[in-house]
Design a protein around this motif. Structure first.
Motif, PDB file in Angstrom:
ATOM      1  N   PRO A 138      -2.380  16.040 -23.768  1.00  0.00           N
ATOM      2  CA  PRO A 138      -2.143  15.914 -22.250  1.00  0.00           C
ATOM      3  C   PRO A 138      -1.858  17.216 -21.587  1.00  0.00           C
ATOM      4  O   PRO A 138      -1.383  17.949 -22.390  1.00  0.00           O
ATOM      5  CB  PRO A 138      -0.737  14.961 -22.443  1.00  0.00           C
ATOM      6  N   VAL A 139      -1.912  17.363 -20.492  1.00  0.00           N
ATOM      7  CA  VAL A 139      -1.422  18.508 -19.600  1.00  0.00           C
ATOM      8  C   VAL A 139      -0.820  18.033 -18.640  1.00  0.00           C
ATOM      9  O   VAL A 139      -0.712  16.963 -18.137  1.00  0.00           O
ATOM     10  CB  VAL A 139      -2.736  19.418 -19.214  1.00  0.00           C
ATOM     11  N   GLU A 140       0.109  19.029 -17.900  1.00  0.00           N
ATOM     12  CA  GLU A 140       0.870  18.634 -16.683  1.00  0.00           C
ATOM     13  C   GLU A 140       0.103  18.521 -15.717  1.00  0.00           C
ATOM     14  O   GLU A 140      -0.746  19.314 -15.312  1.00  0.00           O
ATOM     15  CB  GLU A 140       1.826  19.753 -16.537  1.00  0.00           C
ATOM     16  N   VAL A 141       0.320  17.678 -14.707  1.00  0.00           N
ATOM     17  CA  VAL A 141      -0.097  17.267 -13.371  1.00  0.00           C
ATOM     18  C   VAL A 141       0.631  17.988 -12.435  1.00  0.00           C
ATOM     19  O   VAL A 141       1.840  17.276 -11.779  1.00  0.00           O
ATOM     20  CB  VAL A 141      -0.343  15.896 -13.101  1.00  0.00           C
ATOM     21  N   LYS A 142       0.710  19.413 -11.880  1.00  0.00           N
ATOM     22  CA  LYS A 142       1.522  19.894 -11.262  1.00  0.00           C
ATOM     23  C   LYS A 142       1.493  19.351  -9.753  1.00  0.00           C
ATOM     24  O   LYS A 142       0.347  18.484  -9.313  1.00  0.00           O
ATOM     25  CB  LYS A 142       1.551  21.470 -11.043  1.00  0.00           C
ATOM     26  N   GLU A 143       2.417  19.855  -8.783  1.00  0.00           N
ATOM     27  CA  GLU A 143       2.622  19.452  -7.521  1.00  0.00           C
ATOM     28  C   GLU A 143       1.154  19.132  -6.680  1.00  0.00           C
ATOM     29  O   GLU A 143       0.866  18.233  -6.116  1.00  0.00           O
ATOM     30  CB  GLU A 143       3.531  19.537  -6.808  1.00  0.00           C
ATOM     31  N   ASN A 144       0.560  20.091  -6.804  1.00  0.00           N
ATOM     32  CA  ASN A 144      -0.942  20.367  -6.106  1.00  0.00           C
ATOM     33  C   ASN A 144      -2.039  19.831  -6.883  1.00  0.00           C
ATOM     34  O   ASN A 144      -3.239  19.998  -6.397  1.00  0.00           O
ATOM     35  CB  ASN A 144      -1.115  21.536  -5.529  1.00  0.00           C
ATOM     36  N   ASP A 145      -1.869  19.237  -8.165  1.00  0.00           N
ATOM     37  CA  ASP A 145      -2.948  18.958  -9.061  1.00  0.00           C
ATOM     38  C   ASP A 145      -3.316  17.458  -8.879  1.00  0.00           C
ATOM     39  O   ASP A 145      -2.586  16.524  -8.182  1.00  0.00           O
ATOM     40  CB  ASP A 145      -2.633  19.001 -10.349  1.00  0.00           C
ATOM     41  N   VAL A 146      -4.603  17.258  -9.137  1.00  0.00           N
ATOM     42  CA  VAL A 146      -5.144  15.659  -9.215  1.00  0.00           C
ATOM     43  C   VAL A 146      -5.686  15.835 -10.693  1.00  0.00           C
ATOM     44  O   VAL A 146      -6.230  16.466 -11.220  1.00  0.00           O
ATOM     45  CB  VAL A 146      -6.341  15.504  -8.175  1.00  0.00           C
ATOM     46  N   CYS A 147      -5.415  14.573 -11.352  1.00  0.00           N
ATOM     47  CA  CYS A 147      -5.869  14.357 -12.623  1.00  0.00           C
ATOM     48  C   CYS A 147      -7.075  13.145 -12.387  1.00  0.00           C
ATOM     49  O   CYS A 147      -6.496  12.226 -11.805  1.00  0.00           O
ATOM     50  CB  CYS A 147      -4.793  13.715 -13.446  1.00  0.00           C
ATOM     51  N   VAL A 148      -8.209  13.691 -12.730  1.00  0.00           N
ATOM     52  CA  VAL A 148      -9.330  12.895 -12.794  1.00  0.00           C
ATOM     53  C   VAL A 148      -9.761  12.262 -13.840  1.00  0.00           C
ATOM     54  O   VAL A 148     -10.051  13.016 -14.839  1.00  0.00           O
ATOM     55  CB  VAL A 148     -10.314  13.580 -11.802  1.00  0.00           C
ATOM     56  N   LYS A 149      -9.948  10.770 -13.986  1.00  0.00           N
ATOM     57  CA  LYS A 149     -10.694  10.118 -15.082  1.00  0.00           C
ATOM     58  C   LYS A 149     -12.182  10.323 -14.733  1.00  0.00           C
ATOM     59  O   LYS A 149     -12.856   9.856 -13.830  1.00  0.00           O
ATOM     60  CB  LYS A 149     -10.374   8.776 -15.296  1.00  0.00           C
ATOM     61  N   MET A 150     -13.061  10.969 -15.504  1.00  0.00           N
ATOM     62  CA  MET A 150     -14.491  11.310 -15.192  1.00  0.00           C
ATOM     63  C   MET A 150     -15.181  10.098 -15.598  1.00  0.00           C
ATOM     64  O   MET A 150     -14.801   9.200 -16.567  1.00  0.00           O
ATOM     65  CB  MET A 150     -14.940  12.606 -16.331  1.00  0.00           C
ATOM     66  N   LEU A 151     -16.104   9.828 -14.666  1.00  0.00           N
ATOM     67  CA  LEU A 151     -16.823   8.563 -14.871  1.00  0.00           C
ATOM     68  C   LEU A 151     -18.172   8.920 -15.453  1.00  0.00           C
ATOM     69  O   LEU A 151     -18.836   8.308 -16.472  1.00  0.00           O
ATOM     70  CB  LEU A 151     -17.059   8.111 -13.419  1.00  0.00           C
ATOM     71  N   ALA A 152     -18.923   9.963 -14.825  1.00  0.00           N
ATOM     72  CA  ALA A 152     -20.204  10.393 -15.239  1.00  0.00           C
ATOM     73  C   ALA A 152     -20.603  11.854 -15.146  1.00  0.00           C
ATOM     74  O   ALA A 152     -19.811  12.482 -14.405  1.00  0.00           O
ATOM     75  CB  ALA A 152     -21.230   9.435 -14.814  1.00  0.00           C
ATOM     76  N   ALA A 153     -21.260  12.414 -16.205  1.00  0.00           N
ATOM     77  CA  ALA A 153     -21.769  13.857 -15.956  1.00  0.00           C
ATOM     78  C   ALA A 153     -22.980  14.120 -16.374  1.00  0.00           C
ATOM     79  O   ALA A 153     -23.176  13.527 -17.673  1.00  0.00           O
ATOM     80  CB  ALA A 153     -20.641  14.817 -16.527  1.00  0.00           C
ATOM     81  N   PRO A 154     -23.932  14.709 -15.910  1.00  0.00           N
ATOM     82  CA  PRO A 154     -25.208  14.892 -16.824  1.00  0.00           C
ATOM     83  C   PRO A 154     -25.307  16.102 -17.759  1.00  0.00           C
ATOM     84  O   PRO A 154     -24.271  16.904 -17.642  1.00  0.00           O
ATOM     85  CB  PRO A 154     -26.135  15.072 -15.689  1.00  0.00           C
ATOM     86  N   ILE A 155     -26.526  16.017 -18.488  1.00  0.00           N
ATOM     87  CA  ILE A 155     -26.536  17.145 -19.185  1.00  0.00           C
ATOM     88  C   ILE A 155     -27.680  17.930 -18.646  1.00  0.00           C
ATOM     89  O   ILE A 155     -28.801  17.254 -18.706  1.00  0.00           O
ATOM     90  CB  ILE A 155     -27.072  16.681 -20.863  1.00  0.00           C
ATOM     91  N   ASN A 156     -27.542  18.791 -17.838  1.00  0.00           N
ATOM     92  CA  ASN A 156     -28.508  19.720 -17.189  1.00  0.00           C
ATOM     93  C   ASN A 156     -29.189  20.989 -18.156  1.00  0.00           C
ATOM     94  O   ASN A 156     -28.451  21.410 -18.908  1.00  0.00           O
ATOM     95  CB  ASN A 156     -28.063  20.184 -15.832  1.00  0.00           C
ATOM     96  N   PRO A 157     -30.539  21.426 -18.033  1.00  0.00           N
ATOM     97  CA  PRO A 157     -30.954  22.515 -18.690  1.00  0.00           C
ATOM     98  C   PRO A 157     -29.851  23.674 -18.632  1.00  0.00           C
ATOM     99  O   PRO A 157     -29.790  24.241 -19.476  1.00  0.00           O
ATOM    100  CB  PRO A 157     -32.198  22.701 -17.958  1.00  0.00           C
ATOM    101  N   SER A 158     -29.298  23.873 -17.443  1.00  0.00           N
ATOM    102  CA  SER A 158     -28.529  24.846 -17.273  1.00  0.00           C
ATOM    103  C   SER A 158     -27.165  24.741 -18.182  1.00  0.00           C
ATOM    104  O   SER A 158     -26.680  25.861 -18.759  1.00  0.00           O
ATOM    105  CB  SER A 158     -28.158  25.285 -15.869  1.00  0.00           C
ATOM    106  N   ASP A 159     -26.887  23.708 -18.370  1.00  0.00           N
ATOM    107  CA  ASP A 159     -25.768  23.385 -19.138  1.00  0.00           C
ATOM    108  C   ASP A 159     -26.021  23.843 -20.616  1.00  0.00           C
ATOM    109  O   ASP A 159     -24.927  24.393 -21.229  1.00  0.00           O
ATOM    110  CB  ASP A 159     -25.338  21.842 -19.275  1.00  0.00           C
ATOM    111  N   ILE A 160     -27.083  23.293 -20.996  1.00  0.00           N
ATOM    112  CA  ILE A 160     -27.704  24.013 -22.433  1.00  0.00           C
ATOM    113  C   ILE A 160     -27.909  25.555 -22.541  1.00  0.00           C
ATOM    114  O   ILE A 160     -27.228  26.186 -23.835  1.00  0.00           O
ATOM    115  CB  ILE A 160     -28.980  23.161 -22.614  1.00  0.00           C
TER     116      ILE A 160
END
Lengths: 375, 375
Positions: free
Chosen positions: A67-89
């Motif tokens: 876990p990491v701290e969620v500071k006053e201006n931070d947002v903690c996001v539960k990722m739903l989906a993310a692609p594997i793009n050629p540039s990621d590779i």
């Protein structure tokens, strides 16, 4: 995320993930107790991490980050989906011009749901859907904590895989159609690699705007079906490369005007074919090189045909002034998705099967649609 | 000239020059007697004419064309000098995109002295030096009659061979330095084919404006002398192609900044070397292809290095809005000649030796300076 990524980067590159994880856990626990015992913490995050650049199937591992701290201006996001793009590779391979500092978490775009917010965050609430905009490294993990300014809230009324992928391929298509020459309804464009997602987006956005589009695909088994599929998306003309081995390709255009703008993501002969279709004074934009062959251009194409050759790189574009408006562009594109004017094939894969999805994205298991991780 | 060229063009292409000449003589004589017995006539004109496209040494002949009328707005110019440019040769060969209608008189630029003027001409007088501006076909002849608007009066205080050649090569150099990117003192350019006249003009204009210039020449016997000659004109760096077979050509630049603009008149490897020298976001302008090899460009040069590739064609440029100011540009360039800031080697050849000059221009007699016909 901030604390976690700093710690990740500070690690000696040769340290094992075991040591890395242990230190991070220790650090967060110690800080939690001493300095901000009332601080909000993110849940632990399962992440695709690489410690060295190299072949992604060899260097990536799925580990749990503490876990990491969620500071006053931070947002903690539960990722739903993310692609594997050629540039990621390419980034993991270390062959991308911008080499992420390792250890690093993979991924560059995605969509998530707000899990918790810092005390100063007013515009986002748990349950909102957000995308990192501009996109940034590290979307292949289950929880991300970043400053509220990083997150762009979107409507929740569309399939998560489109929200997860809108920032790279559709935005590339939109920018390339808008940023080089002024196209009006009735004008024409030409492209190779028309079956790529960018290619499919170009066809659909062009059609939506009344711009004729001429498409070049490679010769393959089932090319007739591919042609029909592209035509159903809005393609005016679809040619396999071998059909263009004629003296004057423009004689094949029929009533379609000579294209003023061309897109090349292949190189080699397929790029030369785009150049042949272009009208006097036309522009070709290169955004990929799937054939791994260079672009070859005759002297007379430059002098007498007055062609211009340019390139497009989304990551560079994201650093320009225009990119300030990218959230408006993303909303426009998601609007097209909502109206079913923009669609492309994807395969949602559970996070637990990440390495299968990676193998598919790497082409090790034949041809597959764009792989999108579902967390 | 107007009457003469109309008559020339109206001739069936297979008619012999004898018939052509006889008809013209008859026509002018008849008209003179009937309609304007008091009209001013030009002297007969000795001209390099071709009836068919083909190898210039085979298809060109020097013949005498009969006098033509000098109408009220016409100026009859006794040509003083006109060069044999590569594009003149291409036009005769018929390989130029704009194919002059045959029969035609050769040549495209030159300088002459006003011989006589029509009754309505106020701004030009016999003895004035003039150049056709914009340039136009048919300067390889001893007398030209054209409307006064065609002629640009210049000072007589410089060598005729510079006045005869300013409109093609120096103007190309100037436009290429000005029309693609904004260069400031302290910036740098890179070019191949640096020994060409355009190349030498680029070096000198760049030096005059405080722009660093990096020059690439082919490997040849005596390349050290060539280097010294270019440096004496103002070249900052001169490299033979073989000296650039290194991993990072930019390491050879020393204190010279990375060039923002490049010029290519060679193609092939020499064009690739220009691209290698260019800085991120740089532009290469192609204006020739002496090696007859195409330009080959890697995908990453477009995407990650953000290079732009363009072309320059003077004849096309002459049709643009900017060309309206070309007389101002020509005066600027002739001013540089007068101040000895702009010089290049030429060989003045008597008109009687036209076919020797042509053979030299065609490269049949080894390497020679630019051939300029002296009438």
């Amino acid at each position: 995320m901030a604390l976690r990524s700093v710690a990740l980067q500070a690690q000696n590159r040769t340290s094992s993930f075991f040591i890395l994880t242990q230190r991070l856990v220790h650090r967060v626990q110690t800080q939690s107790v001493r300095a901000f015992s009332s601080a909000i913490l993110s849940p632990p995050s399962k992440a695709v991490v690489y410690e060295l650049h190299g072949s992604p199937d060899a260097v990536t591992r799925v580990i749990e980050l503490p876990p990491v701290e969620v500071k006053e201006n931070d947002v903690c996001v539960k990722m739903l989906a993310a692609p594997i793009n050629p540039s990621d590779i390419n980034r993991i391979e270390g062959v991308y011009p911008v080499r992420p500092q390792v250890p690093a978490v993979g991924g560059y775009e995605g969509v998530g749901e707000v899990h918790s917010v810092g005390s100063a965050v007013k515009d986002l609430s748990p349950g909102d859907w957000v995308i990192p905009s501009p996109p940034s490294f590290g979307t292949w993990q289950s929880y991300i904590v970043k400053d509220q300014n990083v997150w762009h809230k979107i409507n929740k009324d569309l399939p998560m895989e489109y929200a997860a992928t809108v920032t790279v391929n559709p935005l590339t298509a939109l920018r390339m159609l808008d940023d080089y020459i002024s196209l009006n309804s009735g004008d024409a464009i030409v492209q190779n690699g028309a079956t790529s997602i960018v290619g499919q987006c170009i066809i659909q956005i062009a059609r939506y705007r009344g711009i004729h589009n001429v498409n070049i695909i490679r010769d393959r088994a089932g090319s007739d079906e591919v042609k029909e599929r592209l035509k159903s998306l809005g393609a005016d003309e679809v040619f396999t490369e071998s059909k263009l081995e004629v003296k004057n390709v423009k004689s094949l255009l029929g009533n379609t005007p000579e294209p003023a703008l061309g897109f090349n993501c292949v190189g080699g002969n397929a790029a030369s074919l785009v150049l042949k279709f272009l009208r006097q004074g036309g522009t070709m934009v290169t955004y990929g090189g799937m054939s791994k062959k260079p672009v070859t251009v005759s002297t007379s194409s430059f002098i007498f045909k007055d062609l211009s050759l340019r390139g497009f790189w989304l990551q560079k574009w994201m650093t320009t002034d225009k990119a300030k408006e990218s959230r408006i562009m993303i909303d426009y594109l998601l609007g097209l998705v909502r109206e079913e004017k923009l669609k492309y094939e994807m395969e949602l894969v559970p996070f637990d099967s990440f390495h299968v999805a990676l193998d598919k994205a790497l082409g090790k298991l034949g041809s597959h649609p764009k792989q999108v991780i579902k967390f």
